[in-house]
Motif scaffolding. Sequence first.
Motif, PDB file in Angstrom:
ATOM      1  N   TRP A 183       0.749  -1.558  -0.184  1.00 48.59           N
ATOM      2  CA  TRP A 183       0.470  -0.144   0.125  1.00 48.59           C
ATOM      3  C   TRP A 183       1.476   1.350  -0.046  1.00 48.59           C
ATOM      4  O   TRP A 183       1.968   1.368   0.976  1.00 48.59           O
ATOM      5  CB  TRP A 183      -0.811   0.106   1.565  1.00 48.59           C
ATOM      6  CG  TRP A 183      -1.923  -0.817   0.862  1.00 48.59           C
ATOM      7  CD1 TRP A 183      -2.470  -2.031   1.212  1.00 48.59           C
ATOM      8  CD2 TRP A 183      -3.291  -0.801   0.533  1.00 48.59           C
ATOM      9  NE1 TRP A 183      -3.359  -3.155   1.382  1.00 48.59           N
ATOM     10  CE2 TRP A 183      -4.219  -1.875   1.177  1.00 48.59           C
ATOM     11  CE3 TRP A 183      -3.925   0.508   0.208  1.00 48.59           C
ATOM     12  CZ2 TRP A 183      -5.372  -2.211   0.136  1.00 48.59           C
ATOM     13  CZ3 TRP A 183      -5.236  -0.012  -0.439  1.00 48.59           C
ATOM     14  CH2 TRP A 183      -5.387  -1.214  -0.290  1.00 48.59           C
ATOM     15  N   GLY A 218       0.374   5.770  -0.428  1.00 53.09           N
ATOM     16  CA  GLY A 218      -0.663   6.875  -0.707  1.00 53.09           C
ATOM     17  C   GLY A 218       0.139   8.696   0.083  1.00 53.09           C
ATOM     18  O   GLY A 218       1.618   8.823   0.171  1.00 53.09           O
ATOM     19  N   ASN A 257      -8.272   9.766  -0.518  1.00 49.98           N
ATOM     20  CA  ASN A 257      -7.810   9.602  -1.985  1.00 49.98           C
ATOM     21  C   ASN A 257      -6.821   9.355  -2.709  1.00 49.98           C
ATOM     22  O   ASN A 257      -7.247   9.725  -3.805  1.00 49.98           O
ATOM     23  CB  ASN A 257      -8.514  10.930  -2.476  1.00 49.98           C
ATOM     24  CG  ASN A 257      -9.904  10.761  -2.733  1.00 49.98           C
ATOM     25  OD1 ASN A 257     -11.077   9.784  -1.460  1.00 49.98           O
ATOM     26  ND2 ASN A 257     -11.014  11.503  -2.428  1.00 49.98           N
ATOM     27  N   THR A 258      -5.460   9.330  -2.159  1.00 45.93           N
ATOM     28  CA  THR A 258      -4.947   8.947  -2.314  1.00 45.93           C
ATOM     29  C   THR A 258      -4.387   7.547  -1.795  1.00 45.93           C
ATOM     30  O   THR A 258      -3.177   6.793  -2.257  1.00 45.93           O
ATOM     31  CB  THR A 258      -3.748   9.418  -1.789  1.00 45.93           C
ATOM     32  OG1 THR A 258      -2.634  10.031   0.007  1.00 45.93           O
ATOM     33  CG2 THR A 258      -3.582  11.030  -1.923  1.00 45.93           C
ATOM     34  N   HIS A 273      -3.203   3.576  -2.127  1.00 43.10           N
ATOM     35  CA  HIS A 273      -3.739   2.870  -3.812  1.00 43.10           C
ATOM     36  C   HIS A 273      -3.207   1.810  -2.786  1.00 43.10           C
ATOM     37  O   HIS A 273      -1.754   1.297  -2.506  1.00 43.10           O
ATOM     38  CB  HIS A 273      -3.483   3.772  -4.712  1.00 43.10           C
ATOM     39  CG  HIS A 273      -2.179   3.770  -4.796  1.00 43.10           C
ATOM     40  ND1 HIS A 273      -1.593   5.298  -4.033  1.00 43.10           N
ATOM     41  CD2 HIS A 273      -0.726   2.928  -5.223  1.00 43.10           C
ATOM     42  CE1 HIS A 273      -0.240   5.241  -4.922  1.00 43.10           C
ATOM     43  NE2 HIS A 273      -0.056   4.389  -5.086  1.00 43.10           N
ATOM     44  N   LYS A 274      -2.925   0.627  -4.146  1.00 40.45           N
ATOM     45  CA  LYS A 274      -2.898  -0.721  -3.687  1.00 40.45           C
ATOM     46  C   LYS A 274      -1.801  -1.474  -4.714  1.00 40.45           C
ATOM     47  O   LYS A 274      -2.010  -0.415  -6.066  1.00 40.45           O
ATOM     48  CB  LYS A 274      -3.558  -1.956  -3.794  1.00 40.45           C
ATOM     49  CG  LYS A 274      -2.910  -3.452  -3.149  1.00 40.45           C
ATOM     50  CD  LYS A 274      -3.132  -4.162  -2.241  1.00 40.45           C
ATOM     51  CE  LYS A 274      -2.301  -5.673  -1.802  1.00 40.45           C
ATOM     52  NZ  LYS A 274      -1.689  -5.632  -1.009  1.00 40.45           N
TER      53      LYS A 274
END
Length: 180
Positions: free
Chosen positions: A103, A105, A156-157, A159-160
Motif C-alpha cells: 500500500w 499514499g 483519496n491517495t 492505493h494498492k
Amino acid sequence: MAILKILTDDNPRLRLKSQKVVKFDKGLRQLATNLIQTMQQSNGVGISAPQVGELIKLIVVDVPEDMDYEGSPGFKAVVVNPEIVKCEGEQLGEEGCLSVPGWYGEVKRFKDITVRGQDVFGKPVKIKASDFTAVVFQHEIDHLSGILFTDLVLPNTLHKAKAAEDSIKDEIEEKVGETI
C-alpha cells in the motif's frame, strides 16, 4: 544476526507507544544489528523497533545514494530515543511501509528536520536531514508513537501497488502498440 518478523498493520502492538531506552547494552546493539539486517532483507530504507514487536525507541535509517535527488549522498543512521527538535518547510510525497505491505499514499511531511537522540552506546547525536531522508526519519519516529503512515495519508491517495505481472503485461502491451 537474525532476520526478524515484521509486524503488519493488523497487529495491535504497532499502535502502542514505545518506551525510552535507558539501558545501552549488548542486547540493544544486537537488536540494532538485527533491525539493519531485517530492513535490508526486506528492501526497506528505514525500520523501527516496534515493527518487530520491540516497544522501545530505536530506529534505523538507510537511504541509498542518489535515491532522493541525483548526486545526493547516501545516509545511514541508528538512533536511540530520537526526537525531532526543529522542522521547516513542507513536502508532499508517496510513502509505503514494511508493516503495510503493498500500500502507498501521499503524505505531507516537513522538508528539513533536526533530530536529536543517542547512538547505541548512549552518546548524544544530532542529525540534520532534508528531502527524502527527512521523510524516512519522520516516518520511523511516528512508529514510536504508534502512528502508521496510513493515519496521515491525504484523502483519496491510498492505493494498492500494481502487481508486478500487471506491470509487465502493461509494458509489453505498450511496446507492441508502438511497433504497430
